[in-house]
Design a protein around this motif. Sequence first.
Motif, PDB file in Angstrom:
ATOM      1  N   VAL A  19       0.839  -1.210   0.000  1.00  0.00           N
ATOM      2  CA  VAL A  19       0.000   0.000   0.000  1.00  0.00           C
ATOM      3  C   VAL A  19       0.871   1.256   0.000  1.00  0.00           C
ATOM      4  O   VAL A  19       0.607   2.221  -0.718  1.00  0.00           O
ATOM      5  N   PHE A  20       1.928   1.219   0.808  1.00  0.00           N
ATOM      6  CA  PHE A  20       2.878   2.338   0.876  1.00  0.00           C
ATOM      7  C   PHE A  20       3.460   2.625  -0.516  1.00  0.00           C
ATOM      8  O   PHE A  20       3.517   3.771  -0.956  1.00  0.00           O
ATOM      9  N   SER A  21       3.869   1.562  -1.217  1.00  0.00           N
ATOM     10  CA  SER A  21       4.476   1.725  -2.545  1.00  0.00           C
ATOM     11  C   SER A  21       3.492   2.304  -3.542  1.00  0.00           C
ATOM     12  O   SER A  21       3.835   3.204  -4.319  1.00  0.00           O
ATOM     13  N   VAL A  22       2.260   1.800  -3.521  1.00  0.00           N
ATOM     14  CA  VAL A  22       1.242   2.295  -4.451  1.00  0.00           C
ATOM     15  C   VAL A  22       1.023   3.792  -4.254  1.00  0.00           C
ATOM     16  O   VAL A  22       1.049   4.580  -5.203  1.00  0.00           O
ATOM     17  N   ILE A  23       0.817   4.202  -3.001  1.00  0.00           N
ATOM     18  CA  ILE A  23       0.498   5.605  -2.710  1.00  0.00           C
ATOM     19  C   ILE A  23       1.676   6.521  -3.032  1.00  0.00           C
ATOM     20  O   ILE A  23       1.522   7.564  -3.677  1.00  0.00           O
ATOM     21  N   VAL A  24       2.875   6.140  -2.600  1.00  0.00           N
ATOM     22  CA  VAL A  24       4.048   6.994  -2.812  1.00  0.00           C
ATOM     23  C   VAL A  24       4.367   7.130  -4.293  1.00  0.00           C
ATOM     24  O   VAL A  24       4.573   8.242  -4.797  1.00  0.00           O
ATOM     25  N   LEU A  25       4.401   6.007  -5.017  1.00  0.00           N
ATOM     26  CA  LEU A  25       4.759   6.063  -6.441  1.00  0.00           C
ATOM     27  C   LEU A  25       3.748   6.871  -7.247  1.00  0.00           C
ATOM     28  O   LEU A  25       4.120   7.698  -8.077  1.00  0.00           O
ATOM     29  N   ILE A  26       2.463   6.646  -7.000  1.00  0.00           N
ATOM     30  CA  ILE A  26       1.439   7.373  -7.753  1.00  0.00           C
ATOM     31  C   ILE A  26       1.426   8.845  -7.362  1.00  0.00           C
ATOM     32  O   ILE A  26       1.305   9.732  -8.216  1.00  0.00           O
ATOM     33  N   SER A  27       1.575   9.147  -6.059  1.00  0.00           N
ATOM     34  CA  SER A  27       1.571  10.543  -5.604  1.00  0.00           C
ATOM     35  C   SER A  27       2.744  11.320  -6.182  1.00  0.00           C
ATOM     36  O   SER A  27       2.593  12.456  -6.643  1.00  0.00           O
ATOM     37  N   ILE A  28       3.930  10.702  -6.164  1.00  0.00           N
ATOM     38  CA  ILE A  28       5.117  11.367  -6.721  1.00  0.00           C
ATOM     39  C   ILE A  28       4.949  11.571  -8.230  1.00  0.00           C
ATOM     40  O   ILE A  28       5.235  12.642  -8.764  1.00  0.00           O
ATOM     41  N   GLY A  29       4.451  10.528  -8.909  1.00  0.00           N
ATOM     42  CA  GLY A  29       4.235  10.631 -10.348  1.00  0.00           C
ATOM     43  C   GLY A  29       3.235  11.715 -10.698  1.00  0.00           C
ATOM     44  O   GLY A  29       3.473  12.549 -11.578  1.00  0.00           O
ATOM     45  N   GLY A  84       2.315   6.176   3.703  1.00  0.00           N
ATOM     46  CA  GLY A  84       2.426   6.615   2.315  1.00  0.00           C
ATOM     47  C   GLY A  84       2.161   8.104   2.162  1.00  0.00           C
ATOM     48  O   GLY A  84       2.864   8.802   1.422  1.00  0.00           O
ATOM     49  N   ILE A  85       1.129   8.608   2.877  1.00  0.00           N
ATOM     50  CA  ILE A  85       0.826  10.048   2.834  1.00  0.00           C
ATOM     51  C   ILE A  85       1.990  10.859   3.404  1.00  0.00           C
ATOM     52  O   ILE A  85       2.407  11.871   2.830  1.00  0.00           O
ATOM     53  N   TYR A  86       2.512  10.411   4.542  1.00  0.00           N
ATOM     54  CA  TYR A  86       3.633  11.128   5.177  1.00  0.00           C
ATOM     55  C   TYR A  86       4.864  11.133   4.269  1.00  0.00           C
ATOM     56  O   TYR A  86       5.504  12.176   4.061  1.00  0.00           O
ATOM     57  N   ALA A  87       5.200   9.972   3.692  1.00  0.00           N
ATOM     58  CA  ALA A  87       6.380   9.868   2.827  1.00  0.00           C
ATOM     59  C   ALA A  87       6.199  10.699   1.560  1.00  0.00           C
ATOM     60  O   ALA A  87       7.143  11.354   1.096  1.00  0.00           O
ATOM     61  N   SER A  88       4.988  10.696   0.995  1.00  0.00           N
ATOM     62  CA  SER A  88       4.730  11.482  -0.220  1.00  0.00           C
ATOM     63  C   SER A  88       4.915  12.971   0.046  1.00  0.00           C
ATOM     64  O   SER A  88       5.476  13.702  -0.774  1.00  0.00           O
ATOM     65  N   SER A  89       4.435  13.413   1.219  1.00  0.00           N
ATOM     66  CA  SER A  89       4.582  14.824   1.593  1.00  0.00           C
ATOM     67  C   SER A  89       6.050  15.206   1.724  1.00  0.00           C
ATOM     68  O   SER A  89       6.490  16.249   1.232  1.00  0.00           O
ATOM     69  N   LEU A 136      11.036  17.586  -0.800  1.00  0.00           N
ATOM     70  CA  LEU A 136      12.451  17.368  -1.137  1.00  0.00           C
ATOM     71  C   LEU A 136      12.697  17.632  -2.623  1.00  0.00           C
ATOM     72  O   LEU A 136      13.711  18.230  -3.003  1.00  0.00           O
ATOM     73  N   LEU A 137      11.757  17.187  -3.473  1.00  0.00           N
ATOM     74  CA  LEU A 137      11.915  17.348  -4.926  1.00  0.00           C
ATOM     75  C   LEU A 137      11.415  18.689  -5.433  1.00  0.00           C
ATOM     76  O   LEU A 137      11.671  19.060  -6.578  1.00  0.00           O
ATOM     77  N   GLY A 138      10.687  19.410  -4.586  1.00  0.00           N
ATOM     78  CA  GLY A 138      10.147  20.698  -5.003  1.00  0.00           C
ATOM     79  C   GLY A 138       8.959  20.578  -5.939  1.00  0.00           C
ATOM     80  O   GLY A 138       8.693  21.474  -6.742  1.00  0.00           O
ATOM     81  N   THR A 139       8.221  19.466  -5.844  1.00  0.00           N
ATOM     82  CA  THR A 139       7.046  19.268  -6.689  1.00  0.00           C
ATOM     83  C   THR A 139       5.783  19.466  -5.871  1.00  0.00           C
ATOM     84  O   THR A 139       5.812  19.521  -4.640  1.00  0.00           O
ATOM     85  N   ARG A 140       4.664  19.570  -6.570  1.00  0.00           N
ATOM     86  CA  ARG A 140       3.395  19.747  -5.871  1.00  0.00           C
ATOM     87  C   ARG A 140       2.957  18.429  -5.225  1.00  0.00           C
ATOM     88  O   ARG A 140       3.119  17.361  -5.822  1.00  0.00           O
ATOM     89  N   LEU A 141       2.417  18.508  -3.997  1.00  0.00           N
ATOM     90  CA  LEU A 141       1.914  17.311  -3.320  1.00  0.00           C
ATOM     91  C   LEU A 141       0.525  16.992  -3.850  1.00  0.00           C
ATOM     92  O   LEU A 141      -0.390  17.812  -3.776  1.00  0.00           O
ATOM     93  N   VAL A 142       0.376  15.793  -4.393  1.00  0.00           N
ATOM     94  CA  VAL A 142      -0.926  15.343  -4.899  1.00  0.00           C
ATOM     95  C   VAL A 142      -1.311  14.071  -4.163  1.00  0.00           C
ATOM     96  O   VAL A 142      -0.679  13.032  -4.327  1.00  0.00           O
TER      97      VAL A 142
END
Length: 363
Positions: free
Chosen positions: A8-18, A307-312, A317-323
């Motif tokens: 679940v962590f991988s799904v949320i982080v990868l999709i959120s970052i993408g 996953g939400i915490y890691a995505s944030s 860190l990357l300077g991208t928008r949090l989705v």
Amino acid sequence: MLGIIIGVFSVIVLISIGQGATASVMDTISSMGSNIISINISDRRSSFDYKDLIELENLEGVKSATPIYNIYGAVSHDLKSEKVRVVGANENYFNINNYELEYGRLISPIDVDYRNKVAVMGLTTVNNLFGYDDPIDNEILIDGQKYTVVGVLKPKGSSIIGDYDDIVIIPISNIMRQKRTAVIHEITAQAESADTARQAAENIESYLYDYLGNDESYTVFSQGQILDIMDDITGMLTAMLAGIAGISLLVGGIGIMNIMLVTVSERTREIGIRKALGAGRGSIMLQFLIESSIISGIGGIIGVLSGIYASSYISKLLGTRLVINMYVLTVAFGFSLLIGLFFGLYPANKASKLRPIDALRFE
């Protein structure tokens, strides 16, 4: 549970970052305006020059255009030197790319016509080279050529693409002379409105076809077309990332099945006692399905929160928008529950089929 958490962590982080990176790029493209048209003439034998640009500007639906020549040059002042993006353009560049003047003046048509060695600088470049000093009327060196700073732009910020304020704009006629060329290969045009952008792009294509005689010698993209292409590409990438991350969820489900099979084996006597006291197959199955669902459910909740915490954190860190897509969160959590039910079904069924007498004799 750990397998479900990781899945679940991988799904949320990868999709959120993408999706976050995609949103940042889309914002950058959209900020330039939906009436922008990018033109690239790939034929190096082309004779398209500055005079032809005037004819292109006179086409129906075209408001203005600027030729562009990008180089990364060594820009220096006194003892300070920086590698900066130097753009050769005309007076239309600023309006087309939404640059505003902070103080001083912008490049004028006279500067382009007479190859005046003047430069307009972004605020980041000014701070790097001049600090707190006023750069106006001071000289800078661009690849060894002297230019006088005549203007400073208002800060525009940065994105995943880079810092928009780390830039120097000079008349394109100077770069063309320095590079010993009279040919233009890159142009940015502005349509009269977003509604006329597509028609303006078609008129430009028709003009270039008549001029070059080959539709493979040039490419014309309106901003709307670029956004549509980006949307298609990112949709495929998001689906691919979700598929890759979903594999770890399946691995987690297999882990649950193995653990539940071990549980059935270790609790055989308990199952025998329950069946001897009147428990039916349905209640035995329900017991083990509830246990597997609780394991996967708790794993899903922990995976969603982490996953939400890691995505944030990663987006900062990357300077991208949090989705954070609620649909993705719901699907990921629901899928984790289904995984628990599906992979708990076989052990639960196996437990429910045990005969009481055999289960009570089990050692």
